[in-house]
Design an enzyme around this catalytic site. Structure first.
Site, short mmCIF file in Angstrom:
data_model
loop_
_atom_site.label_atom_id
_atom_site.label_comp_id
_atom_site.label_asym_id
_atom_site.label_seq_id
_atom_site.Cartn_x
_atom_site.Cartn_y
_atom_site.Cartn_z
N ASP A 47 8.30 -0.06 -15.90
CA ASP A 47 9.42 0.59 -16.56
C ASP A 47 10.72 -0.14 -16.28
OD1 ASP A 47 10.72 2.44 -18.10
OD2 ASP A 47 10.73 4.02 -16.58
N GLY A 65 21.37 11.43 -12.61
CA GLY A 65 20.69 10.94 -13.81
C GLY A 65 19.34 11.60 -13.94
N GLY A 66 18.71 11.35 -15.05
CA GLY A 66 17.38 11.93 -15.26
C GLY A 66 16.52 10.93 -15.99
N GLY A 67 15.23 11.20 -16.00
CA GLY A 67 14.33 10.31 -16.71
C GLY A 67 13.07 11.07 -17.01
N GLY A 68 12.06 10.37 -17.38
CA GLY A 68 10.82 11.02 -17.74
C GLY A 68 10.09 11.61 -16.55
#
Ligand SMILES: *[C@@H]1O[C@H](CO)[C@@H](O)[C@H](O)[C@H]1NC(C)=O
Ligand SMILES: *[C@@H]1O[C@H](CO)[C@@H](O)[C@H](O)[C@H]1NC(C)=O
Ligand SMILES: *[C@@H]1O[C@H](CO)[C@@H](O)[C@H](O)[C@H]1NC(C)=O
Ligand SMILES: *[C@@H]1O[C@H](CO)[C@@H](O)[C@H](O)[C@H]1NC(C)=O
Ligand SMILES: *[C@@H]1O[C@H](CO)[C@@H](O)[C@H](O)[C@H]1NC(C)=O
Ligand SMILES: *[C@@H]1O[C@H](CO)[C@@H](O)[C@H](O)[C@H]1NC(C)=O
Ligand SMILES: *[C@@H]1O[C@H](CO)[C@@H](O)[C@H](O)[C@H]1NC(C)=O
Ligand SMILES: *[C@@H]1O[C@H](CO)[C@@H](O)[C@H](O)[C@H]1NC(C)=O
Ligand SMILES: *[C@@H]1O[C@H](CO)[C@@H](O)[C@H](O)[C@H]1NC(C)=O
Ligand SMILES: *[C@@H]1O[C@H](CO)[C@@H](O)[C@H](O)[C@H]1NC(C)=O
Ligand SMILES: *[C@@H]1O[C@H](CO)[C@@H](O)[C@H](O)[C@H]1NC(C)=O
Ligand SMILES: *[C@@H]1O[C@H](CO)[C@@H](O)[C@H](O)[C@H]1NC(C)=O
Length: 779
Positions: free
Chosen positions: A601, A486-489
């Protein structure tokens, strides 16, 4: 045809008056205005409310509600704007009244004799300036140096160290009169903070200080992240000042020293055509010092906030009608001193303790009362814990504030005393007080117990639990970062297998602005945090730019994949357990770690599920790890906005209650099985939390809210409970939101939960998804 012509004609006229300047041989009068180049601001005569006076001021051109941002002649209004003129005379902007006398001027003292080319220009940021010709960029004079009650982006709250001149905001006298009122906001250059003052002399509120390291106002002593305002504090040889700009210049936002005595931060929302209050300080009207004047009692729960004590009437009823309470109240019947002393009695009121009392060394309530009776100038007494206090002067700053009320006995003429005393309120007050007190004491005891516990456990060495990885090994373990989870900021996550064949999740961090040492400190803090509902950090790698965190691998991935997916379905029981587990994880972060951690978050993507679908909160502690750029990254990230508390927008301190808000938003999604940001399929197009609150408060069929895929298979009690909790969590006012530990107790059934009030900003959120309320739309 004629009609069309007329329209065109009037169009031409209004356009031709759209100059942004006044030159030496021009003047402004009557309904004429000048408008800044980009048409953000307009300058001309205006009047406030129903007043018959006119003032020169400037207002927002694009804001439909008249909003004055600056006033020139605050103290000297004109009656007839058509016979008055604003013009340039000898290089100064001067306002001439009906009789052609100058009643306001920019008062620049020139050493120069050639003043013909001086012009006044209204700039795009709302600054009215005098310049020597249109090509000059130097401001001879600027309205930003003489702010009224509004602090615009680019303006300054300043203190001139050479001249002692303060550049401050002063509230309006009333909503109908922009003359200088009682409240001001100014800079305290020594402490680098700002002060709200009352009547320019009595300091009553000081708030915030400058955090040099993070270049921000610290409004409360907690972690604060800001992404909408770029505050700076500047010190030169001559002056010190606060100034700010907006990262996104499209936003219309201002600070204003309000007639209420509160400094307010407002932003204009086009969608709702309203100014929205994002933040005010002091929070509560009754915290404003002496807001209701002498013998006035401030009550937060009623409108108007101020009432005179029994036996007293407003000193000026007309002022009170204009919501100007500062004059306070006077006795209906004056007390005549001397032998008539038996003609008055005492009226008990509950209030926070007013200042300016005298302590009298007497031993009993009766003696205390007698000393007030016998003292002509005594207006009130209180007897608390064997302490007798007497008030001789005016009783100021009386307010019903629930936390530290005492009984003050006010001397009132007998004929003004009510014939029958209303005891009910007092009794309820006392019971509530006692309960609150008990809860406080219990809380304190618990805190102490917890502290002691922590002290016992706290020393165990945990240094060894974190592995410091070599980057090369991690490359090998993740097959050169090929299997992306996965990815995020803040970076992407990859699956990896360590040499002992255990599976891990490897997070490559981006844009870490923290230095090496700070990074290691923060990582080791995160490493010490272990809880069954938190994802365990196993190790890290920090080699130059390569910053990597290594976590336990969670086979069931993140919650969003289960909650919102078409081919997986979480039953109600599991959803409820995930809500409870997540709450426990957050309670641990908020209250049980050595250094409390605000997650910042919380969203389904950051709740991971282990093999048994037990929830584990991921990515905690990142805020400090990433450093400066965290908040901007967070708030620009798609998929985060719907969970962010409104205070992220306002740029005030972020507290643990921001997590509570996000948690609440997420809980709504547990119920609906859909993203809140997705409009409902059935064409109602209502923001789900709004819909849920309506059903809950209306007492309608709660199971109608449930994810249709569950076919109403859930208990009404649990759905109702989650719904109530979620509504409490997303209250605008942080103080109203419960602590996570309370949420945990409610979900566990230890604590009951009341019906929540409707969260006000839900109405805004309806717009937010059609019309971006979160202004950053990069991506
Ligand atoms: C003043 O405004 C007029 C009308 O918009 C414009 O033509 C002129 O250039 C402006 N003068 C200066 C000095 O900016
Ligand atoms: C205004 O003054 C300028 C020079 O200062 C001159 O050129 C112009 O003709 C004047 N305009 C009017 C309307 O008097
Ligand atoms: C202004 O006057 C009108 C009529 O006299 C009244 O209805 C209105 O409430 C007044 N507005 C304010 C703000 O006082
Ligand atoms: C108004 O006053 C100014 C100077 O303040 C003067 O130059 C001007 O002639 C006066 N105008 C009239 C109509 O009296
Ligand atoms: C200009 O000079 C006058 C008289 O000397 C003085 O009162 C005034 O304060 C000066 N104004 C400024 C802006 O320095
Ligand atoms: C404005 O500029 C002109 C020419 O550049 C100069 O002669 C004049 O003195 C200046 N006036 C002022 C008030 O600075
Ligand atoms: C202002 O600058 C422009 C271009 O730089 C020039 O053409 C013009 O003559 C200047 N105007 C004055 C009044 O100096
Ligand atoms: C003001 O100036 C004095 C000396 O000029 C200096 O000692 C003092 O620190 C300055 N104050 C501020 C707030 O800069
Ligand atoms: C504010 O202060 C001034 C002078 O210090 C005083 O005359 C005035 O009465 C005060 N106003 C109020 C409402 O207390
Ligand atoms: C913030 O403001 C400071 C000072 O005005 C400025 O130097 C800086 O570039 C601004 N930062 C951003 C990101 O706009
Ligand atoms: C400070 O003030 C002096 C005059 O008092 C002035 O000459 C100097 O330019 C000022 N410095 C700054 C940075 O504004
Ligand atoms: C407190 O009392 C003293 C003496 O009675 C008086 O001078 C002073 O103004 C009072 N202060 C306030 C804040 O009322």
């Amino acid at each position: 045809m004629a009609f069309l012509l007329l329209v065109c004609f009037s169009l031409i006229i209004s356009m031709s008056s759209g100059a942004d300047n006044i030159t030496a041989n021009q003047s402004l009068s009557g309904d004429q205005t000048i408008i800044s180049k980009g048409e953000h601001f307009e300058l001309g005569f205006f009047k406030a409310g129903n007043s018959s006076n006119y003032y020169i001021g400037l207002w927002y051109k694009k804001v439909s509600e008249q909003t004055i941002a600056w006033v020139a002649n605050r103290a000297t209004p004109v009656k007839d704007r058509f016979k008055s003129e604003l013009k340039i005379i000898n290089g100064n902007l001067v306002l001439l009244d009906e009789s052609n006398s100058s009643i306001w001027s920019t008062d620049v003292n020139y050493t120069n004799s050639n003043l013909n080319s001086v012009i006044a220009i209204l700039l795009e940021d709302g600054n009215l300036v005098l310049r020597n010709g249109s090509n000059s960029t130097e401001n001879i004079w600027q309205s930003f140096d003489f702010p009224a009650h509004t602090w615009l982006p680019g303006g300054r709250i300043a203190y001139n160290n050479k001249t002692g001149r303060k550049q401050l905001l002063t509230s309006w006298k009333s909503n109908e009169d922009p003359a200088e009122g009682l409240f001001s906001l100014e800079l305290d250059p020594v402490e680098r903070q700002y002060l709200i003052k009352w009547n320019k002399t009595t300091q009553y509120w000081t708030s915030g200080s400058w955090d040099e390291q993070n270049k921000i106002f610290k409004l409360v002593p907690e972690m604060r992240l800001n992404y909408i305002y770029n505050f700076s504090y500047v010190t030169t040889d001559n002056e010190s000042y606060f100034t700010y700009s907006l990262y996104n210049p499209e936003i219309i936002s201002r600070f204003v020293m309000d007639v209420s005595g509160q400094i307010k931060q407002l932003s204009w929302l086009d969608a709702s055509q309203q100014w929205n209050l994002f933040w005010s300080q002091p929070r509560q009207q009754c915290e404003v010092y002496d807001f209701c004047g002498a013998f006035g009692l401030c009550r937060e729960s009623t409108l108007p906030f101020c009432n005179c004590l029994t036996g007293f009437i407003p000193k000026s009823q007309s002022d009170w009608n204009l919501n100007d309470f500062s004059g306070g109240c006077v006795r209906k019947t004056n007390l005549v001193c001397g032998r008539t002393s038996e003609k008055f009695g005492f009226l008990p009121i509950s209030s926070s303790k007013p200042q300016n009392f005298t302590s009298i060394p007497v031993g009993s309530l009766a003696e205390c009362e007698r000393s007030c009776l016998n003292d002509c100038s005594c207006n009130a007494y209180s007897y608390v814990n064997n302490n007798c206090s007497i008030w001789n002067g005016n009783l100021l700053d009386l307010s019903e504030d629930n936390s530290n009320e005492i009984t003050v006995n006010v001397k009132v003429a007998s004929r003004d005393l009510p014939s029958e005393k209303k005891n009910k309120g007092v009794i309820i007050g006392a019971v509530v007080g006692a309960v609150v007190g008990l809860v406080l004491i219990m809380g304190l005891v618990l805190l102490l117990i917890r502290r002691n516990k922590r002290r016992l456990v706290g020393k165990t060495s945990v240094e060894g639990t974190l592995i410091s990885f070599v980057y090369r090994d991690l490359q090998a373990a993740t097959k050169n970062f090929s299997d992306k989870l996965g990815g995020g900021g803040f970076g992407s996550v990859f699956k990896g297998t360590l040499s002992d064949s255990s599976i891990v999740a490897v997070k490559k961090l981006e844009s870490v602005s923290q230095g090496e040492k700070q990074f290691r400190t923060e990582v080791s803090t995160i490493g010490t945090i272990q809880h069954v509902n938190l994802v365990r950090l196993r190790g890290f790698c920090s080699e130059g730019k390569n910053k990597v965190l290594v976590y336990d691998y969670m086979p069931n991935g993140s919650l969003d994949a289960h909650l919102f997916s078409v081919d997986k379905l979480l039953d109600w029981k599991t959803r409820y357990q995930i809500a409870v587990g997540t709450a426990r994880g957050l309670v641990y972060l908020h209250e049980k770690c050595r250094d409390c951690i605000i997650h910042c978050d919380i969203k389904p993507e950051n709740i991971l599920l282990d093999g048994d679908l037990c929830p584990k909160v991921a990515d905690f502690g990142l805020a400090k790890l990433i450093g400066r750029d965290f908040s901007r990254a967070l708030t620009t990230m798609r998929g985060t906005r719907g969970y962010l508390a409104p205070e992220w927008l306002s740029g005030v301190a972020i507290t643990m209650k921001a997590d509570v808000y996000s948690y609440g938003m997420m809980i709504f999604e547990f119920i609906s099985g859909k993203r809140n940001s997705e409009q409902s399929q059935d064409g109602k197009k209502q923001f789900f939390p709004m819909q849920a609150a309506n059903v809950l408060l209306g007492g309608d069929d709660i199971l109608s809210l449930l994810d249709p895929r569950l076919h109403r298979e859930a208990t009404v009690e649990e759905v109702t409970k989650l719904c109530k909790v979620a509504c409490w969590c997303i209250q605008d006012d942080e103080d109203r939101r419960p602590a996570m530990s309370q949420v945990e107790q409610i979900l566990d059934g230890v604590l009951d939960v009341n019906m929540p009030p409707m969260p006000q900003s839900l109405k805004l959120f309806v717009f937010s998804f059609t019309h971006p309320f979160f202004f950053f739309s990069t991506e």
